[in-house]
Scaffold this active site. Structure first.
Site, PDB file in Angstrom:
ATOM      1  CB  THR A 202      -0.864  -0.029   1.284  1.00 41.55           C
ATOM      2  OG1 THR A 202      -1.857  -1.020   1.115  1.00 41.55           O
ATOM      3  CG2 THR A 202      -1.516   1.297   1.607  1.00 41.55           C
ATOM      4  NE  ARG A 230      -9.699  -6.434   3.415  1.00 40.04           N
ATOM      5  CZ  ARG A 230      -8.579  -5.721   3.461  1.00 40.04           C
ATOM      6  NH1 ARG A 230      -8.272  -4.907   2.466  1.00 40.04           N
ATOM      7  NH2 ARG A 230      -7.761  -5.804   4.482  1.00 40.04           N
ATOM      8  CB  VAL A 231     -13.932  -1.740   2.731  1.00 36.64           C
ATOM      9  CG1 VAL A 231     -13.281  -0.389   2.977  1.00 36.64           C
ATOM     10  CG2 VAL A 231     -14.950  -1.638   1.597  1.00 36.64           C
ATOM     11  N   GLY A 232     -10.644  -2.341   3.250  1.00 43.12           N
ATOM     12  CA  GLY A 232      -9.561  -2.365   4.239  1.00 43.12           C
ATOM     13  C   GLY A 232      -9.542  -1.116   5.097  1.00 43.12           C
ATOM     14  CG  ASP A 233      -5.845  -0.302   7.015  1.00 44.71           C
ATOM     15  OD1 ASP A 233      -5.817  -1.028   5.990  1.00 44.71           O
ATOM     16  OD2 ASP A 233      -4.826   0.221   7.484  1.00 44.71           O
ATOM     17  N   GLY A 256      -5.082  -4.906   7.294  1.00 48.91           N
ATOM     18  CA  GLY A 256      -6.097  -3.881   7.506  1.00 48.91           C
ATOM     19  C   GLY A 256      -7.140  -4.187   8.565  1.00 48.91           C
TER      20      GLY A 256
HETATM   21  N1  ASP Z   1      -3.695  -2.102   4.744  1.00 50.87           N
HETATM   22  C1  ASP Z   1      -4.052  -2.580   3.451  1.00 50.87           C
HETATM   23  C2  ASP Z   1      -5.377  -3.293   3.532  1.00 50.87           C
HETATM   24  O1  ASP Z   1      -5.571  -4.062   4.455  1.00 50.87           O
HETATM   25  C3  ASP Z   1      -3.054  -3.501   2.866  1.00 50.87           C
HETATM   26  C4  ASP Z   1      -1.663  -2.939   2.793  1.00 50.87           C
HETATM   27  O2  ASP Z   1      -1.248  -2.176   3.638  1.00 50.87           O
HETATM   28  O3  ASP Z   1      -0.958  -3.273   1.835  1.00 50.87           O
HETATM   29  O4  ASP Z   1      -6.190  -3.116   2.666  1.00 50.87           O
END
Ligand code: ASP
Length: 338
Positions: A202, A230-233, A256
Site C-alpha cells: 500500500t 472487502r474494504v480495508g483500513d 487492515g
Molecule cells: N492495509 C491494506 C489493507 O488491508 C493492505 C496494505 O497495507 O498493503 O487493505
C-alpha cells in the site's frame, strides 16, 4: 504608549492572522510504499534501484508543492499519484487481485486543518483513487463513496477513467494464483490467510505545509485474494488514515482488519492529544507493542506540526522516505536502515 502607536499595533495584529511560528513551519513530507516481508535476499539490485527511484520521485514531487507554498493536501495527493502510477506498489497501476480476479481499490485523504476527509472504496475504473478521494473531500458533502457511486461521481468530476484491464499486471496475477493454491492446500476457503500477504505494498503520505497544516493520504489495492466487496483500513478515517492539526497526520500499511479494529491512526493521535506522548512514542506504542501483542503486522508513518516524524513497522521492511526543509530526499527499505 501613544494612541497612534496602539492603533499601529492593532493594525499589525489584524493584518497578521498566522503566527510567526506557523509562517515558518518546517515543510516536511513522509511517504511509505507498504510494509511486509522485504529482505535483501529476495531483492535484486535492479529492482531495489527501481523502488528507490520511484520513492524519491514521489518525495520530490510532493516537496515541490510544499516549497511553492501549496497545501499539505496538495503535496499528499501529488506524491501518492506518483506511486499509484508505478506498477511497483499495491495501489493504482500495481493493485493486487481479489479472489475473483478483479482489482478493487480503496483510498482516503484528510485535511488536518479543517478535519475534512474524503474516501473511496471498491473502485475499479479510476486511474488515481487518491484524486477521487480528494474530489469527495472537496466537491461532495460526504466522506466515503463506494463502488459504482464513487465511479459515477469521479467520472462527473472529470477524473481519468480507465478500463479495468489497466490494473492487470503479471506480478500481481501470479501472486493471486499462488494465494489460491495456498488457500486450497490449507483448507482456509473463505478466509484470508493470516497474515494475508507477506508483501502488502500500500502507499501513503503525510505532509506539513508552510502554513503549519497537516494532511494524510493512503491508497491501496487491499490484500491479495480478498473477497470482492472487502474494504480495508486505508479509506477508513482513524484506522489507516487520519490527520488533525491538534496532534499529527498518520498513514498506515499492513493487515487492515487489525488496523480497523484497533483504530490505529486515531489511537496514535489520541496518545499525543490526551496522553502527552511525542509522535515517536505514540506511534511506537501502537505499532511495536499493541499491534504486536494482537498479532497485527504492518507499519505507519506519522508526522507532527513541528516536522517531527516516526516510521515504525513490525515487519522485516517497509518502503519509506522523508524530505524536509533542505529538500534532500531520504529513502529506506529494510529494518536495519532505521
Ligand atoms: N492495509 C491494506 C489493507 O488491508 C493492505 C496494505 O497495507 O498493503 O487493505
Amino acid at each position: 504608549m501613544t494612541r497612534a502607536f496602539l492603533t499601529f499595533l492593532l493594525m499589525v495584529a489584524v493584518a497578521t492572522p498566522v503566527t510567526a511560528a506557523e509562517r515558518s513551519a518546517p515543510i516536511t513530507l513522509v511517504i511509505h510504499g507498504g510494509a511486509g516481508t522485504i529482505t535483501r535476499a529476495e531483492m535484486t539490485p535492479e529492482l531495489e534501484a527501481e523502488y528507490r527511484a520511484a520513492l524519491e520521485l514521489s518525495l520530490r514531487t510532493g516537496y515541490e508543492r510544499l516549497k511553492d507554498g501549496r497545501s499539505a493536501v496538495d503535496a499528499v495527493e501529488a506524491s501518492i499519484r506518483v506511486l499509484e502510477n508505478s506498477p511497483l506498489f499495491n495501489a493504482g497501476k500495481g493493485a493486487v487481485f481479489t479472489h475473483e480476479g478483479t482489482n478493487e481499490l480503496d483510498a482516503a485523504i484528510m485535511d488536518g486543518r479543517t478535519m475534512m476527509a474524503g474516501a473511496v472504496a471498491g473502485i475499479t475504473i479510476i486511474r488515481n483513487p487518491i484524486s477521487a478521494a480528494r474530489a469527495v473531500l472537496e466537491k461532495s458533502p460526504h466522506v466515503i463513496l463506494i463502488g459504482r457511486g464513487a465511479e459515477v461521481f469521479a467520472t462527473a468530476q472529470g477524473l481519468d477513467i480507465v478500463d479495468p484491464s489497466y490494473f492487470w499486471t503479471e506480478k500481481r496475477w501470479k501472486q493471486l494464483q499462488k494465494a489460491l493454491v495456498d488457500e486450497k492446500r490449507e483448507g482456509a476457503i473463505g478466509r484470508l490467510p493470516d497474515p494475508p500477504d507477506p508483501k502488502y505494498g500500500t502507499v501513503g503520505a503525510v505532509a506539513l505545509d508552510r502554513q503549519g497544516n497537516l494532511a494524510a493520504g493512503t491508497s491501496t489495492g487491499g490484500t491479495t485474494n480478498k473477497r470482492f466487496g472487502r474494504v480495508g483500513d486505508a479509506p477508513i478515517v482513524g484506522a489507516g488514515t487520519y490527520a488533525s492539526n491538534d496532534s499529527c497526520a498518520v498513514s498506515a500499511t499492513g493487515h487492515g482488519e487489525f488496523f480497523i479494529r484497533y483504530t490505529v491512526a486515531r489511537d496514535i493521535a489520541a496518545r499525543m492529544e490526551f496522553g502527552g506522548a511525542t509522535v515517536a512514542e505514540a506511534a511506537d506504542q501502537v505499532v511495536m507493542k499493541k499491534l504486536v501483542e494482537a498479532g497485527g503486522t504492518g507499519g505507519v508513518i506519522a508526522l507532527d506540526r513541528k516536522g517531527r516524524f516516526a516510521m515504525p513497522f513490525n515487519t522485516s521492511g517497509m518502503y519509506r522516505g522523508s524530505i524536509g526543509p533542505d529538500g534532500i530526499p531520504h529513502v529506506k527499505i529494510y529494518a536495519d536502515e532505521r
